[in-house]
Enzyme design. Structure first.
Site, PDB file in Angstrom:
ATOM      1  N   GLU A 444       0.828  -1.216   0.000  1.00 57.04           N
ATOM      2  CA  GLU A 444       0.000   0.000   0.000  1.00 57.04           C
ATOM      3  C   GLU A 444       0.866   1.272   0.000  1.00 57.04           C
ATOM      4  O   GLU A 444       0.491   2.272   0.591  1.00 57.04           O
ATOM      5  CB  GLU A 444      -0.963   0.017   1.196  1.00 57.04           C
ATOM      6  CG  GLU A 444      -2.011  -1.061   1.189  1.00 57.04           C
ATOM      7  CD  GLU A 444      -2.984  -0.965   0.020  1.00 57.04           C
ATOM      8  OE1 GLU A 444      -3.105   0.119  -0.565  1.00 57.04           O
ATOM      9  OE2 GLU A 444      -3.603  -1.996  -0.306  1.00 57.04           O
ATOM     10  N   GLY A 445       1.994   1.197  -0.673  1.00 60.23           N
ATOM     11  CA  GLY A 445       2.924   2.325  -0.704  1.00 60.23           C
ATOM     12  C   GLY A 445       3.928   2.205   0.425  1.00 60.23           C
ATOM     13  O   GLY A 445       3.558   2.219   1.595  1.00 60.23           O
TER      14      GLY A 445
END
Lengths: 606, 606
Positions: A444-445
C-alpha cells in the site's frame, strides 16, 4: 504463544470517553443505529469471534501456509470454517449499505472490526479486508448493473474481491502498467497481462472472486493518464446471480514470503479475461486514489494490531519469566529470581509497545471519525463537507500508514527482545509477529512513498503548507485548553505548542528551499514523516491523559488504576519517545548535497 | 539474490591507510609474519573462498535448513564440502598458536576472516566461529593435557567446539544453571542436565565435537559462584588422539527458528556424560567472561556483515530498477523511468547502510587491534599491558555488540525497503538477511544486557565514569588535531568535542543520581548505549575522513573518487544519523518514575 484478548477496556475508553463516539454517531446521517448499546454488543460479539475462532488459527496458519494445486489455492486448515463463521455473523457487510445486504453502520465500526480481526490474525483478516477495497471501488465507481450484480454477494461475503495493480516491472510507478484491455463485441473487454503480489488473488474461502484490475485501453495515452479500471470476476455472473463460465484469470504461482504466509499472494495471469470497465476510461488511477486513503488507514491498523499483539505476548512473558534481581534490591525474595517486570529496560520496552499501541489506536479511531464524516458528505451529496473531511483524512493517512507501521515493526521486534533468545524460536510465536509486521511498511505504498505523499503532495503541492497549519491549529487548541484546565499537564501542553510552532517553521523553510532545490522534498521527506508521527502521537497522548485526569477528578470510577496507567504512559511517551522528534527535526533541513551529490557509480568500489 | 563481493578496497583503506595495521603488526610480538604482502594474500584468498564457495550456499542453506535424524544433524547440501575447503586452506587455525598446528597470526586477522566468512554466509560461519570460542577457552584455562588433546584437532578444524551455557530456565541469569557434575572414580565428572540454544551442538561437518559446558559440582555454592566449566567431547579421545567411545551427550531436538536456519541450534541432553573440569572449581563464570568480549566482538561483526550484505543487495537493485522520475527533473530520458538511484529517499537508505557498514567496520577493526595488544600482554605475561587493553576493549565491546547489531538489523530492513514489495519475497534474498540479522541483538547477551554491562558495570561500577573520560580523551585528541590540520572538518571536530563534553556530563549526572536511585542505571542504559554508539561511529567517520582528505591532498591516487565518497558518507553520517544522539541524550536522564512507577498489574486491563 501469545493468545489474543481484545483490549475492550481501551477501546471503550477511546470510543466513549476520549473521542465521544456516541455523539459522533448521533450526529451522523447513517449513525442512528450505532447506539452505545449496539456498539457495545458489536464489540463483545466481535471480540468473542476473534478470540475464540480466529486467533487460534494464527500460528497454525503460518506453519501450514497456502498451497497451489491445479490452479486452486488451499488456505490453511480451519480458515474456511472461520471465514464461514465470520460471514454467518454478517460481519463483512457491517458498514455497507442495507440495500446490498449490509448493516448500514458507519465505516468506523467496520474499522474497529478490522482492528480486532487483524490483531487476532492479520493474514486471515486480509481476505475480507481486500474484499472491502473491491466493494468500495464498485460502490463509488460502478454503474447500477455492476452494483446490483457484484455488491450483494460481496457484502454477504459469499464472494470476495481483490485489487490488481502491481506488475513485475512496476509497483509504485503504475504509469508503467502494461496489462491490455481490448474491446469485445458485446461491449465488455478482454484483459491480457500479468499482475503480481495480488493478495487473496485465489483461495478457497468463497465461491467467486471479483478482481478490480488496472489495465490500458487500446487508445490509451502513455503513462498514468492512460490507465483504466475493470471488474474481472473469476466466474462470470449470470443475470440471475448464479455462477456462469470460468473466466480467463488464473493464479500462476504463489509468492514465497517472509511472513503473512496464510494470506495467499498470487501471480495472476489474465488471458483475454472478460472484464467490465468501471469508471471513466483512462481515469483508473484517479478512481483508485479515492480509496487509497481507506486502504492505507487499513494498513495503519496493522501497525496498531502488531504493537498490541506483540505487547500482549511480551507482557505475559515478562510477568512470568524470572531473571536476575532488580537493581534497586530483591523484589521477590521467595522466588529464585525477580520477574522481568522489575527490570527497568524490560519496562522501557513494554511501555514503548503500550504507548505505540494505545497512541496509534487513538489516532486510527480519530481517522475513522473523519472517514465517517467524509462518507456522510458523499451520502448527502455535500461536496464541501466531503472535501473538508477528505483533506483532513488525507493529511493524517500517510502519517498513520507511514509511522504506525514502522513503529508497529519496532514493537514486534521489542516483543521478541523481551523474550530474549526465546523470541527467535518459532514455537513462542513472537517472531511470526515480526515477520508478519514486516510487510506493513512495504505494501500500500512503502514508507518512502507515504513520506513523499505527505510532504510533496499533501503539504507542499496541494496546500502550500496549509495542511500543517490546519492540523497544528487543532493541537494548539488542545494545548491552550490544557493550560487553562489541567495545571499538571502544563509542561506537556507547552511542549506541544513548541512542536506546533517548530513544525510550521520547518515546513516553511522546506517550502522556500524546495523551490530551488526540488530534491529537498525527497531528502527531507522521511524525517518529516517520522517527525509528524511523533507529534501526532504526542497529541493522542494529551487527548487520552486529559480524559483520564477528568475522570479521576470526577471520581466514582471502578478502575481509577486504568486512568493512572494512562497518565503514566503519557509521561513515558513524552519523556522517552517524543525526544526522537528532535533528531528528525535536526536532520530534515540538512543540505541536500549529503544525500544527492555522491555519483551513483561511487557508492561502491572494488 | 544479493551476491557477495568482499569489499577489499574498504578493508585495505582501513587496514593500511586509516588504522596503520602494518606498524601495528610490526610492533606486535606475534605480528612479524603479518607483513603487508602476507596480509594482502590472506585477504585475496579468503575473499575468493568466501565469494566462490561459501556465499553461493547462503540462500540454499536457508531453504533446506538442518535436519535431525537418529540423533545426527545433517547440514544443508554443500556445507560439508565448503567446510572441507575451509579447513584445507588452514583457515581455522589462522590466529592460533603454531605449536597446536595454527598459523600463529594475530587475532585481528582471524577477525577479518570471520567478517568475510560471516558476510558471505553467516549461518555457515557460525560453525567455525563457535569452535573458536571453545578453542580460546581451552587455551586460556585448560591444563597441558587438555590443550594437547583438544587443541590440535580443533585448530586443524577436524573437530569443532561449542559453548553450552543456556538452560531452559535461564539464559542471562546463569546463576540458575542446574546441570550437575558428579565426580567419577577416575577424577573425571559425569554431567547430567539439559542445555538449550546450543549453536553447532550437533552437525556432520567434523568427526568430533568438543562441548564447553557450565555445570555445578556437588558441593557448589548457590548462584553464580557455584558454577564450574567442563570439557565434554562427543567422542572421548584416546591417548593416541583417535576417537574413543561415544559420550553421553546427544542432540534431543533442533530449534525451529526465524532465521540462521542453516546453523544447527540444538537442545543438548547430558546423560552422565564424561566431562573434564577446566579451570578452578566454581570459577566457571569467570573463566567464561574472559572470553565474553571476543565472543561479543564476534557478534558485533554480524552487525557489520549484515549491513554490508544488505547494502550490496540494495545497491545493485537500486541501480537497475526504474521507477518514477527524479524530483529535480528526468535523469534518464531514454528510459521508461529513472533508476532508484535518482530518488533522494532511496539514496538516504543506501547511505545509511553504507555509513553503518563502513563506520562499524572501522570500529571493529580498531577493537581487534586492542584485542591483539591485550593478547600480546597475555603472551609476554605483562599484566599491566593486558589489563590496559582489556579495559579498552571491554568498554568498546558492549557498544559495538549492542549498537552495531541494532544498526545492522536496521540496515537489513532498509535493504528490504529499497526493494519495495520484492524485498518481502524469498527469492530476492533480502528478507533472509533481515531474519538472519534478527538473532544478533538477542544472543551473546541481548541489547539490554549490553546496555547494562556498559553503563552499570564498565562505566559506573568498575571505573566510576573513568571509562568514558578515557574514551572521550581519544576523541578530543583527534578533534583538536583536526581543528589544527583540517580546516574543512572544523564543524565536525567541534561537534565531536561537544559530544565528548556532553557524554561526560551525562555520565556524571547519572552517577550522582544513581547513588540514590539504583533503577536509573537500568532506565537510562538503553539510551546511554545507543548514544555511545552514535558517538563512536562519529569518531570512526572522522578517522576515515581525515585519512581521505590527507590522501586527496597528497594526490597521485588511482581512485580519488573512493576518498571523495568517504567524505560524502562522513557528511551524511554527521548530518543525518548523528542527530539521533540528541533524542537519546534527552531521554536518558528523565525521571525513573515514568518507567518504574506503573505497578506491574496495571500494564493491562480487561
Amino acid at each position: 504463544m501469545p493468545s489474543y484478548k481484545a483490549p475492550l477496556r481501551d477501546t471503550r475508553f477511546l470510543l466513549n470517553e476520549v473521542l465521544d463516539f456516541p455523539s459522533h454517531y448521533q450526529n451522523l446521517i447513517n449513525g442512528g443505529e450505532a447506539t452505545p448499546d449496539i456498539v457495545d454488543a458489536i464489540l463483545e460479539e466481535c471480540a468473542k469471534l476473534c478470540e475464540d475462532v480466529i486467533a487460534p488459527l494464527y500460528h497454525s496458519g503460518d506453519e501450514e501456509g497456502c498451497h497451489l494445486q491445479d490452479g486452486e489455492v488451499r488456505t490453511p486448515k480451519g480458515f474456511k470454517e472461520a471465514y464461514a463463521a465470520y460471514i454467518a455473523g454478517g460481519w463483512q457487510g457491517l458498514s455497507h449499505p442495507v440495500e446490498y445486504g449490509g448493516q448500514g453502520l458507519p465505516m468506523s465500526l467496520g474499522a474497529l472490526k478490522q482492528e480486532m480481526l487483524g490483531t487476532a490474525n492479520w493474514p486471515f483478516a486480509m481476505y475480507p479486508g481486500l474484499s472491502l477495497g473491491a466493494m468500495n471501488t464498485i460502490m463509488q465507481h460502478g454503474n447500477e448493473e455492476q452494483k446490483n450484480t457484484f455488491l450483494p454477494p460481496l457484502t454477504e461475503g459469499r464472494w470476495a474481491g481483490t485489487m490488481c495493480l502491481t506488475e513485475p516491472q512496476c509497483g509504485t510507478d503504475l504509469g508503467q502498467v502494461k496489462t491490455r484491455a481490448d474491446v469485445n463485441a458485446d461491449g465488455s473487454y478482454a484483459l491480457t497481462g500479468t499482475k503480481i503480489f495480488i493478495s487473496s488473488g485465489e483461495h478457497d474461502l468463497t465461491e467467486n472472486i471479483v478482481h478490480i484490475v488496472l489495465a490500458r485501453l487500446p487508445d490509451a495515452p502513455k503513462g498514468t493518464r492512460g490507465i483504466s479500471l475493470f471488474i474481472v470476476p473469476k466466474f462470470l455472473a449470470n443475470p440471475d446471480g448464479s455462477l456462469g463460465a470460468r473466466n480467463g484469470v488464473t493464479c500462476g504461482a504463489l509468492e514465497k514470503k517472509m511472513g503473512i504466509k496464510a494470506s495467499s499472494t498470487c501471480v495472476m495471469n489474465f488471458d483475454a479475461a472478460t472484464g467490465y470497465l468501471i469508471g471513466p476510461p483512462h481515469k483508473g488511477l484517479e478512481c483508485m486514489f479515492t480509496f487509497m486513503n481507506s486502504a492505507r488507514i487499513g494498513t495503519a491498523i496493522q501497525g496498531v494490531a502488531t504493537a498490541e499483539l506483540a505487547y500482549q505476548g511480551a507482557l505475559a512473558y515478562a510477568r512470568e519469566r524470572r531473571s536476575m534481581r532488580s537493581l534497586s534490591g530483591t523484589k521477590e525474595p521467595q522466588q529464585v529470581a525477580d520477574s522481568l517486570m522489575h527490570h527497568g529496560d524490560v519496562r522501557r520496552m513494554l511501555l514503548t509497545q503500550k504507548a505505540i499501541a494505545e497512541g496509534g489506536r487513538t489516532l486510527v479511531y480519530l481517522a475513522t471519525q473523519y472517514a465517517d464524516k467524509m462518507i456522510e458528505g458523499m451520502l448527502v451529496n455535500d461536496q464541501t463537507q466531503y472535501a473538508h473531511w477528505d483533506d483532513k483524512l488525507g493529511f493524517l493517512t500517510p502519517i498513520l500508514k507511514g509511522c504506525l507501521t514502522e513503529l508497529g515493526l519496532e514493537s514486534a521486534n521489542l516483543g521478541m527482545q523481551v523474550f530474549g533468545g526465546h523470541g527467535y524460536i518459532k514455537e513462542h510465536g513472537m517472531e511470526q509477529i515480526a515477520r508478519d509486521a514486516r510487510i506493513a511498511t512495504l505494501y500500500e505504498g512503502t514508507t518512502g512513498i507515504q513520506a513523499l505523499d505527505l510532504l510533496g503532495r499533501k503539504v507542499l503541492l496541494m496546500t502550500q503548507g496549509k495542511a500543517v497549519r490546519d492540523f497544528t491549529r487543532e493541537l494548539n487548541t488542545l494545548a491552550w485548553s490544557l493550560l487553562k484546565e489541567e495545571p499538571q499537564m502544563r509542561g506537556k501542553a507547552l511542549t506541544l505548542l513548541r512542536l506546533s510552532a517548530q513544525w510550521n517553521l520547518l515546513t516553511l523553510r522546506i517550502a522556500l528551499r524546495a523551490r530551488k532545490q526540488r530534491d529537498l522534498v525527497s531528502t527531507a521527506s522521511h524525517d518529516f514523516l517520522m517527525y509528524a508521527g511523533y507529534v501526532a502521537l504526542a497529541w493522542s497522548w494529551l487527548l487520552q491523559e486529559r480524559t483520564a485526569r477528568q475522570k479521576l477528578r470526577a471520581g466514582g470510577q471502578d478502575s481509577p488504576e486504568f486512568y493512572r496507567a494512562k497518565i503514566a504512559t503519557s509521561d513515558f511517551y513524552f519523556q522517552r519517545l517524543l525526544p526522537r522528534a528532535k533528531g528528525h527535526a535536526s536532520a530534515m533541513l540538512k543540505p541536500i548535497g549529503s544525500i544527492m551529490d555522491l555519483p551513483g557509480e561511487h557508492f561502491a568500489f572494488e
